[in-house]
Design an enzyme around this catalytic site. Structure first.
Site, PDB file in Angstrom:
ATOM      1  N   GLU A  95      -4.530  -1.747   2.029  1.00 34.69           N
ATOM      2  CA  GLU A  95      -4.297  -2.981   2.787  1.00 34.69           C
ATOM      3  C   GLU A  95      -5.567  -3.826   2.722  1.00 34.69           C
ATOM      4  O   GLU A  95      -6.671  -3.286   2.736  1.00 34.69           O
ATOM      5  CB  GLU A  95      -3.920  -2.608   4.237  1.00 34.69           C
ATOM      6  CG  GLU A  95      -3.786  -3.740   5.222  1.00 34.69           C
ATOM      7  CD  GLU A  95      -2.768  -4.818   4.823  1.00 34.69           C
ATOM      8  OE1 GLU A  95      -1.577  -4.518   4.711  1.00 34.69           O
ATOM      9  OE2 GLU A  95      -3.200  -5.966   4.596  1.00 34.69           O
ATOM     10  N   ASP A 122      -7.498  -5.125  -2.662  1.00 34.42           N
ATOM     11  CA  ASP A 122      -6.280  -5.557  -3.347  1.00 34.42           C
ATOM     12  C   ASP A 122      -5.648  -4.350  -4.065  1.00 34.42           C
ATOM     13  O   ASP A 122      -6.287  -3.717  -4.919  1.00 34.42           O
ATOM     14  CB  ASP A 122      -6.671  -6.645  -4.367  1.00 34.42           C
ATOM     15  CG  ASP A 122      -5.462  -7.238  -5.083  1.00 34.42           C
ATOM     16  OD1 ASP A 122      -4.398  -6.609  -5.097  1.00 34.42           O
ATOM     17  OD2 ASP A 122      -5.619  -8.332  -5.636  1.00 34.42           O
ATOM     18  N   ASP A 145       4.967  -9.734   1.562  1.00 31.99           N
ATOM     19  CA  ASP A 145       5.076 -11.163   1.837  1.00 31.99           C
ATOM     20  C   ASP A 145       6.096 -11.769   0.875  1.00 31.99           C
ATOM     21  O   ASP A 145       5.927 -11.651  -0.343  1.00 31.99           O
ATOM     22  CB  ASP A 145       3.716 -11.838   1.637  1.00 31.99           C
ATOM     23  CG  ASP A 145       2.677 -11.236   2.569  1.00 31.99           C
ATOM     24  OD1 ASP A 145       2.744 -11.501   3.778  1.00 31.99           O
ATOM     25  OD2 ASP A 145       1.796 -10.491   2.085  1.00 31.99           O
ATOM     26  N   THR A 218       9.019  -0.729  10.569  1.00 34.12           N
ATOM     27  CA  THR A 218       7.697  -1.342  10.506  1.00 34.12           C
ATOM     28  C   THR A 218       7.661  -2.542  11.456  1.00 34.12           C
ATOM     29  O   THR A 218       8.687  -3.031  11.920  1.00 34.12           O
ATOM     30  CB  THR A 218       7.345  -1.823   9.081  1.00 34.12           C
ATOM     31  OG1 THR A 218       8.017  -3.067   8.837  1.00 34.12           O
ATOM     32  CG2 THR A 218       7.698  -0.813   8.016  1.00 34.12           C
ATOM     33  N   LYS A 219       6.434  -3.040  11.670  1.00 31.36           N
ATOM     34  CA  LYS A 219       6.262  -4.197  12.553  1.00 31.36           C
ATOM     35  C   LYS A 219       7.014  -5.423  12.012  1.00 31.36           C
ATOM     36  O   LYS A 219       7.711  -6.114  12.745  1.00 31.36           O
ATOM     37  CB  LYS A 219       4.761  -4.514  12.657  1.00 31.36           C
ATOM     38  CG  LYS A 219       4.446  -5.590  13.637  1.00 31.36           C
ATOM     39  CD  LYS A 219       2.960  -5.800  13.712  1.00 31.36           C
ATOM     40  CE  LYS A 219       2.669  -7.095  14.476  1.00 31.36           C
ATOM     41  NZ  LYS A 219       1.263  -7.461  14.430  1.00 31.36           N
ATOM     42  N   GLU A 221       9.508  -5.436   9.935  1.00 32.21           N
ATOM     43  CA  GLU A 221      10.946  -5.174   9.965  1.00 32.21           C
ATOM     44  C   GLU A 221      11.496  -5.535  11.348  1.00 32.21           C
ATOM     45  O   GLU A 221      12.518  -6.213  11.474  1.00 32.21           O
ATOM     46  CB  GLU A 221      11.185  -3.689   9.666  1.00 32.21           C
ATOM     47  CG  GLU A 221      12.632  -3.281   9.768  1.00 32.21           C
ATOM     48  CD  GLU A 221      12.834  -1.840   9.310  1.00 32.21           C
ATOM     49  OE1 GLU A 221      11.843  -1.075   9.265  1.00 32.21           O
ATOM     50  OE2 GLU A 221      13.968  -1.492   8.985  1.00 32.21           O
TER      51      GLU A 221
HETATM   52  C1  LIG Z   1       4.464  -9.052   5.450  1.00 34.00           C
HETATM   53  S1  LIG Z   1       3.160  -7.913   5.688  1.00 34.00           S
HETATM   54  C2  LIG Z   1       4.049  -6.366   5.936  1.00 34.00           C
HETATM   55  C3  LIG Z   1       3.195  -5.291   6.537  1.00 34.00           C
HETATM   56  C4  LIG Z   1       3.881  -3.959   6.777  1.00 34.00           C
HETATM   57  N1  LIG Z   1       4.288  -3.335   5.543  1.00 34.00           N
HETATM   58  C5  LIG Z   1       5.053  -4.132   7.703  1.00 34.00           C
HETATM   59  O1  LIG Z   1       6.195  -4.030   7.222  1.00 34.00           O
HETATM   60  O2  LIG Z   1       4.838  -4.344   8.900  1.00 34.00           O
HETATM   61  C6  LIG Z   1       2.526  -7.697   4.057  1.00 34.00           C
HETATM   62  C7  LIG Z   1       1.193  -7.004   4.039  1.00 34.00           C
HETATM   63  O3  LIG Z   1       0.792  -6.759   2.708  1.00 34.00           O
HETATM   64  C8  LIG Z   1      -0.601  -6.985   2.592  1.00 34.00           C
HETATM   65  N2  LIG Z   1      -0.851  -7.281   1.173  1.00 34.00           N
HETATM   66  C9  LIG Z   1      -0.332  -8.284   0.435  1.00 34.00           C
HETATM   67  N3  LIG Z   1      -0.763  -8.211  -0.826  1.00 34.00           N
HETATM   68  C10 LIG Z   1      -1.591  -7.126  -0.894  1.00 34.00           C
HETATM   69  C11 LIG Z   1      -2.344  -6.545  -1.947  1.00 34.00           C
HETATM   70  N4  LIG Z   1      -2.332  -7.057  -3.184  1.00 34.00           N
HETATM   71  N5  LIG Z   1      -3.073  -5.458  -1.665  1.00 34.00           N
HETATM   72  C12 LIG Z   1      -3.099  -4.926  -0.419  1.00 34.00           C
HETATM   73  N6  LIG Z   1      -2.404  -5.432   0.618  1.00 34.00           N
HETATM   74  C13 LIG Z   1      -1.646  -6.529   0.380  1.00 34.00           C
HETATM   75  C14 LIG Z   1      -0.871  -8.142   3.530  1.00 34.00           C
HETATM   76  O4  LIG Z   1      -2.224  -8.173   3.947  1.00 34.00           O
HETATM   77  C15 LIG Z   1       0.083  -7.839   4.686  1.00 34.00           C
HETATM   78  O5  LIG Z   1      -0.538  -7.057   5.679  1.00 34.00           O
END
Ligand SMILES: C[S@@+](CC[C@H](N)C(=O)[O-])C[C@H]1O[C@@H](n2cnc3c(N)ncnc32)[C@H](O)[C@@H]1O
Length: 239
Positions: A95, A122, A145, A218-219, A221
């Site tokens: 993350e 990343d 995202d 998940t949050k 979700e």
């Molecule tokens: C929409 S949130 C969903 C978080 C969690 N999976 C949930 O369902 O509650 C997407 C997460 O992916 C992380 N993220 C996006 N691209 C990423 C990457 N390339 N590497 C690591 N984390 C990433 C973002 O920081 C964000 O916290």
């Protein structure tokens, strides 16, 4: 913040014109005292530093149990619950969001969870540089995202390159589990996976998977469900 807390400043190469498109925009937000404390004092127990060297996965945990890797765990709530539910599995979470990483480490320390490690970087770089090929039993991507606007679709993490990377890192017969609350993204996932070689859709070609029960809510979700969104799971097995 102390200098030994890992951050993910982009490397600035003089004259570099090609900056890869990222699937995230880094909004670090404020760290709570507990998150800051977790990052400063318990990174050594739970954190894996980002480097460009392959990890010796066999020596990361107290045992060599199978490995599940989660990309973008958010605040880590569901990853933590999975680690509690499946003590016979080791989990690596990746993350970029500092408060989320701090939150998960704080919770894992409080509950004395031994089967979680986190990388704050990343996930694309981590997969490329740190994860050996054919080493992971399952890779999870929950509620990435969706980048709703057409002009932002290029930021979606699901792309042919990312899928190829996932395929490389999974063990033979390993699984790739995705979930989303955004129908258009679900269709995008389905299309991209249909075109990608080396995977079987466990629900049959073109189908979404029924709720398997081993994914914890998940949050994001929960947020989507409150807004009346549906949830689509897609599970693929490496051929
Ligand atoms: C929409 S949130 C969903 C978080 C969690 N999976 C949930 O369902 O509650 C997407 C997460 O992916 C992380 N993220 C996006 N691209 C990423 C990457 N390339 N590497 C690591 N984390 C990433 C973002 O920081 C964000 O916290």
């Amino acid at each position: 913040m102390s200098s030994d807390i890992p951050s993910i400043e982009p490397s600035k190469k003089a004259g570099s014109r090609h900056r890869p498109i990222k699937s995230f925009v880094l909004r670090q937000g404020r760290l709570t005292v507990a998150q800051q404390n977790a990052l400063e004092h318990h990174w050594c127990d739970f954190g894996i530093d980002y480097t460009d060297q392959l990890l010796a996965l066999d020596s990361l945990f107290e045992n060599t149990n199978k490995l599940v890797l989660e990309v973008g765990f958010g605040n880590g709530e569901s990853l933590l619950q999975q680690a509690i539910n499946q003590p016979e599995v080791n989990f690596i979470g990746i993350e970029v969001h500092g408060p989320g990483v701090g939150h998960l480490i704080h919770q894992a320390k409080t509950l004395d969870i031994r089967n979680i490690k986190v990388i704050r970087h990343d996930a694309v770089d981590v997969l490329k540089q740190q994860i050996p090929d054919s080493s992971i039993s399952k890779i999870q991507l929950f509620f990435p995202d969706p980048w709703h606007k057409k002009k932002h679709h290029k930021r979606r993490i699901i792309s042919p390159e990312f899928i190829r990377l996932i395929q490389q890192k999974l063990l033979p017969d390993g699984y790739f589990h995705m979930a989303t609350d955004w129908q258009h993204y679900a269709e995008h996932m389905l299309r991209q996976m249909y075109q990608a070689p080396g995977f079987n859709n466990t629900a049959g070609s073109g189908n979404y998977s029924p709720d398997t029960g081993d994914r914890c809510e998940t949050k994001f979700e929960r947020r989507g469900l409150k807004l009346g969104h549906g949830v689509w799971d897609l599970i693929y097995e490496k051929q």
